[in-house]
Design an enzyme around this catalytic site. Structure first.
Site, PDB file in Angstrom:
ATOM      1  N   LYS A 150       6.438  -2.154   1.863  1.00 16.16           N
ATOM      2  CA  LYS A 150       5.279  -1.546   2.531  1.00 16.16           C
ATOM      3  C   LYS A 150       4.056  -2.448   2.398  1.00 16.16           C
ATOM      4  O   LYS A 150       3.156  -2.185   1.600  1.00 16.16           O
ATOM      5  CB  LYS A 150       5.014  -0.142   1.963  1.00 16.16           C
ATOM      6  CG  LYS A 150       4.116   0.711   2.852  1.00 16.16           C
ATOM      7  CD  LYS A 150       4.179   2.163   2.439  1.00 16.16           C
ATOM      8  CE  LYS A 150       3.184   3.045   3.162  1.00 16.16           C
ATOM      9  NZ  LYS A 150       3.304   3.076   4.612  1.00 16.16           N
ATOM     10  N   ARG A 206      -7.100 -20.769  -2.209  1.00 10.91           N
ATOM     11  CA  ARG A 206      -6.110 -20.606  -1.150  1.00 10.91           C
ATOM     12  C   ARG A 206      -4.964 -21.610  -1.271  1.00 10.91           C
ATOM     13  O   ARG A 206      -5.180 -22.818  -1.278  1.00 10.91           O
ATOM     14  CB  ARG A 206      -6.778 -20.733   0.226  1.00 10.91           C
ATOM     15  CG  ARG A 206      -5.823 -20.412   1.378  1.00 10.91           C
ATOM     16  CD  ARG A 206      -6.542 -20.395   2.718  1.00 10.91           C
ATOM     17  NE  ARG A 206      -5.622 -20.024   3.784  1.00 10.91           N
ATOM     18  CZ  ARG A 206      -4.818 -20.881   4.410  1.00 10.91           C
ATOM     19  NH1 ARG A 206      -4.842 -22.166   4.096  1.00 10.91           N
ATOM     20  NH2 ARG A 206      -3.990 -20.463   5.356  1.00 10.91           N
ATOM     21  N   TYR A 244       0.829  -1.201   0.000  1.00 15.01           N
ATOM     22  CA  TYR A 244       0.000   0.000   0.000  1.00 15.01           C
ATOM     23  C   TYR A 244       0.863   1.251   0.000  1.00 15.01           C
ATOM     24  O   TYR A 244       2.077   1.185   0.209  1.00 15.01           O
ATOM     25  CB  TYR A 244      -0.961  -0.004   1.196  1.00 15.01           C
ATOM     26  CG  TYR A 244      -0.343   0.329   2.539  1.00 15.01           C
ATOM     27  CD1 TYR A 244       0.516  -0.550   3.188  1.00 15.01           C
ATOM     28  CD2 TYR A 244      -0.614   1.543   3.168  1.00 15.01           C
ATOM     29  CE1 TYR A 244       1.071  -0.235   4.417  1.00 15.01           C
ATOM     30  CE2 TYR A 244      -0.071   1.863   4.401  1.00 15.01           C
ATOM     31  CZ  TYR A 244       0.774   0.967   5.022  1.00 15.01           C
ATOM     32  OH  TYR A 244       1.331   1.286   6.243  1.00 15.01           O
ATOM     33  N   ARG A 250       8.337   4.027  -4.630  1.00 15.16           N
ATOM     34  CA  ARG A 250       8.412   3.012  -3.570  1.00 15.16           C
ATOM     35  C   ARG A 250       7.413   1.889  -3.840  1.00 15.16           C
ATOM     36  O   ARG A 250       7.689   0.709  -3.587  1.00 15.16           O
ATOM     37  CB  ARG A 250       8.161   3.640  -2.200  1.00 15.16           C
ATOM     38  CG  ARG A 250       8.304   2.616  -1.069  1.00 15.16           C
ATOM     39  CD  ARG A 250       8.208   3.233   0.306  1.00 15.16           C
ATOM     40  NE  ARG A 250       6.921   3.861   0.522  1.00 15.16           N
ATOM     41  CZ  ARG A 250       6.655   4.678   1.535  1.00 15.16           C
ATOM     42  NH1 ARG A 250       7.592   4.980   2.421  1.00 15.16           N
ATOM     43  NH2 ARG A 250       5.465   5.216   1.663  1.00 15.16           N
ATOM     44  N   GLU A 290      11.707   2.158  14.396  1.00 17.66           N
ATOM     45  CA  GLU A 290      10.866   3.278  13.942  1.00 17.66           C
ATOM     46  C   GLU A 290       9.592   3.304  14.774  1.00 17.66           C
ATOM     47  O   GLU A 290       9.398   2.486  15.668  1.00 17.66           O
ATOM     48  CB  GLU A 290      10.550   3.134  12.449  1.00 17.66           C
ATOM     49  CG  GLU A 290       9.872   1.831  12.090  1.00 17.66           C
ATOM     50  CD  GLU A 290       9.752   1.583  10.586  1.00 17.66           C
ATOM     51  OE1 GLU A 290       9.718   2.552   9.806  1.00 17.66           O
ATOM     52  OE2 GLU A 290       9.671   0.398  10.201  1.00 17.66           O
TER      53      GLU A 290
HETATM   54  N1  PDD Z   1       2.825   4.978   7.312  1.00 13.03           N
HETATM   55  N2  PDD Z   1       7.473   3.656   8.924  1.00 13.03           N
HETATM   56  C1  PDD Z   1       6.330   2.953   8.903  1.00 13.03           C
HETATM   57  C2  PDD Z   1       6.292   1.643   9.587  1.00 13.03           C
HETATM   58  C3  PDD Z   1       5.191   3.473   8.239  1.00 13.03           C
HETATM   59  O1  PDD Z   1       4.057   2.762   8.212  1.00 13.03           O
HETATM   60  C4  PDD Z   1       5.265   4.743   7.621  1.00 13.03           C
HETATM   61  C5  PDD Z   1       4.109   5.342   6.871  1.00 13.03           C
HETATM   62  C6  PDD Z   1       6.491   5.443   7.671  1.00 13.03           C
HETATM   63  C7  PDD Z   1       6.675   6.788   7.017  1.00 13.03           C
HETATM   64  O2  PDD Z   1       6.698   6.665   5.616  1.00 13.03           O
HETATM   65  P1  PDD Z   1       6.208   7.856   4.693  1.00 13.03           P
HETATM   66  O3  PDD Z   1       7.012   9.041   5.090  1.00 13.03           O
HETATM   67  O4  PDD Z   1       6.515   7.389   3.343  1.00 13.03           O
HETATM   68  O5  PDD Z   1       4.735   8.066   4.970  1.00 13.03           O
HETATM   69  C8  PDD Z   1       7.571   4.863   8.324  1.00 13.03           C
HETATM   70  C9  PDD Z   1       1.661   5.477   6.616  1.00 13.03           C
HETATM   71  C10 PDD Z   1       1.517   6.967   6.691  1.00 13.03           C
HETATM   72  C11 PDD Z   1       0.447   4.723   7.104  1.00 13.03           C
HETATM   73  O6  PDD Z   1       0.587   3.529   7.290  1.00 13.03           O
HETATM   74  O7  PDD Z   1      -0.635   5.318   7.260  1.00 13.03           O
END
Ligand code: PDD
Length: 284
Positions: free
Chosen positions: A148, A100, A33, A52, A180
């Site tokens: 992601k 599945r 996503y 990304r 993070e």
């Molecule tokens: N989340 N680290 C994690 C684990 C994240 O899920 C996100 C973003 C970031 C920051 O990435 P970016 O700057 O590209 O948004 C770092 C989004 C905002 C979400 O899951 O809603």
């Protein structure tokens, strides 16, 4: 009021949008996503998110359902149809529906879903003026956090642990070092040096992180990309997080103890201003 959402080529009212119960996003969290923010009706760093996304899809061998130009067009149409001034566009691509089986299916068509979230005043959130409180928790996610994916249950549990502790978010710790935040990248500031974990498979390569570090260096701030500990965070002058939905957000408390003065620091405040100003200028 019902939103217009996008599902596999169609713009539909949200009540009529459906996907299969066999979708691998649902059964295996087999999907990726992106979240792109919208300010003044324009997309912030769309190119970064698209790049990304391409990488995430490549790592999982999911084929792109359409071109980047098509994705931009879909984002723009949803922003317009839903009258979004400030908010977010959520995009998800899964491997698609198939009987599945743990092995990737060879014949599935990827599912593409997008929807908007209206967030009036997104760039002017009260939290940015007060700062947020975080707790530290063990990082118990999988090992490919650079992709992601929609496997967000542990981050969601972490958010609930933070809420239960009277905090806003959690910073995750692995082998003694901060990885993070639950949905954001984490930073501390000591003296005139900004410290944040280096890129690798342990963290998501934040699009906001890349821009903020570039602006920090351009403003002659010192940046060190290395692991740091919770003790370092507690002894820091400032701390902050970055993400597409929070931009640059000061962190003023760690595990119940104030960081620095316990108020948003000068570096975080300045970086937030620069980030918002520059991103608005480059928005599409
Ligand atoms: N989340 N680290 C994690 C684990 C994240 O899920 C996100 C973003 C970031 C920051 O990435 P970016 O700057 O590209 O948004 C770092 C989004 C905002 C979400 O899951 O809603």
């Amino acid at each position: 009021m019902s939103r217009t959402v996008y599902v596999n080529g169609e713009y539909l009212p949200e009540e009529r949008a459906t996907i299969s119960i066999f979708d691998r996003g649902f059964l295996f969290a087999d999907g990726v996503y992106e979240v792109t923010s919208v300010l003044d009706g324009k997309l912030i760093d769309f190119a970064g998110h698209a790049k990304r996304l391409e990488r995430s899809l490549g790592e999982l061998e999911i084929s792109a359902p359409c071109s980047v130009d098509d994705l931009l067009e879909i984002h723009r149409r949803l922003v317009a149809e839903n009258d979004i001034t400030d908010g977010l566009v959520y995009l998800q691509i899964t491997r698609g529906a198939a009987d599945r089986d743990f092995a990737y299916p060879t014949d599935a068509t990827p599912t593409l879903v997008l929807f908007t979230q209206s967030k009036p005043g997104l760039a002017d959130s009260p939290a940015a003026r007060t700062g947020i409180k975080v707790i530290s928790i063990e990082d118990q996610r999988w090992g490919r956090r650079d992709i992601k994916t929609v496997q967000l249950l542990y981050p969601s549990m972490g958010k609930m642990m933070a809420k239960a502790a009277g905090a806003d978010d959690a910073w995750m710790v692995e082998d003694g070092a901060v990885t993070e935040g639950t949905s954001n990248n984490a930073y501390i500031v000591k003296g005139n040096t900004i410290v944040t974990r280096q890129l690798g498979t342990e963290i998501l390569h934040g699009i906001t992180r890349a821009a903020v570090l570039r602006f920090a260096r351009e403003a002659q701030m010192r940046v060190e990309e290395r692991p740091f500990t919770i003790d370092e965070a507690k002894a820091a002058d400032e701390a902050f997080i970055t993400s597409a939905s929070s931009f640059v957000m000061p962190v003023v408390e760690m595990d119940g103890a104030p960081i620095g003065t316990g108020k948003p620091g000068a570096v975080a405040t300045r970086l937030r201003e620069i980030y918002l100003e520059e991103s608005r200028k480059a928005a599409v």
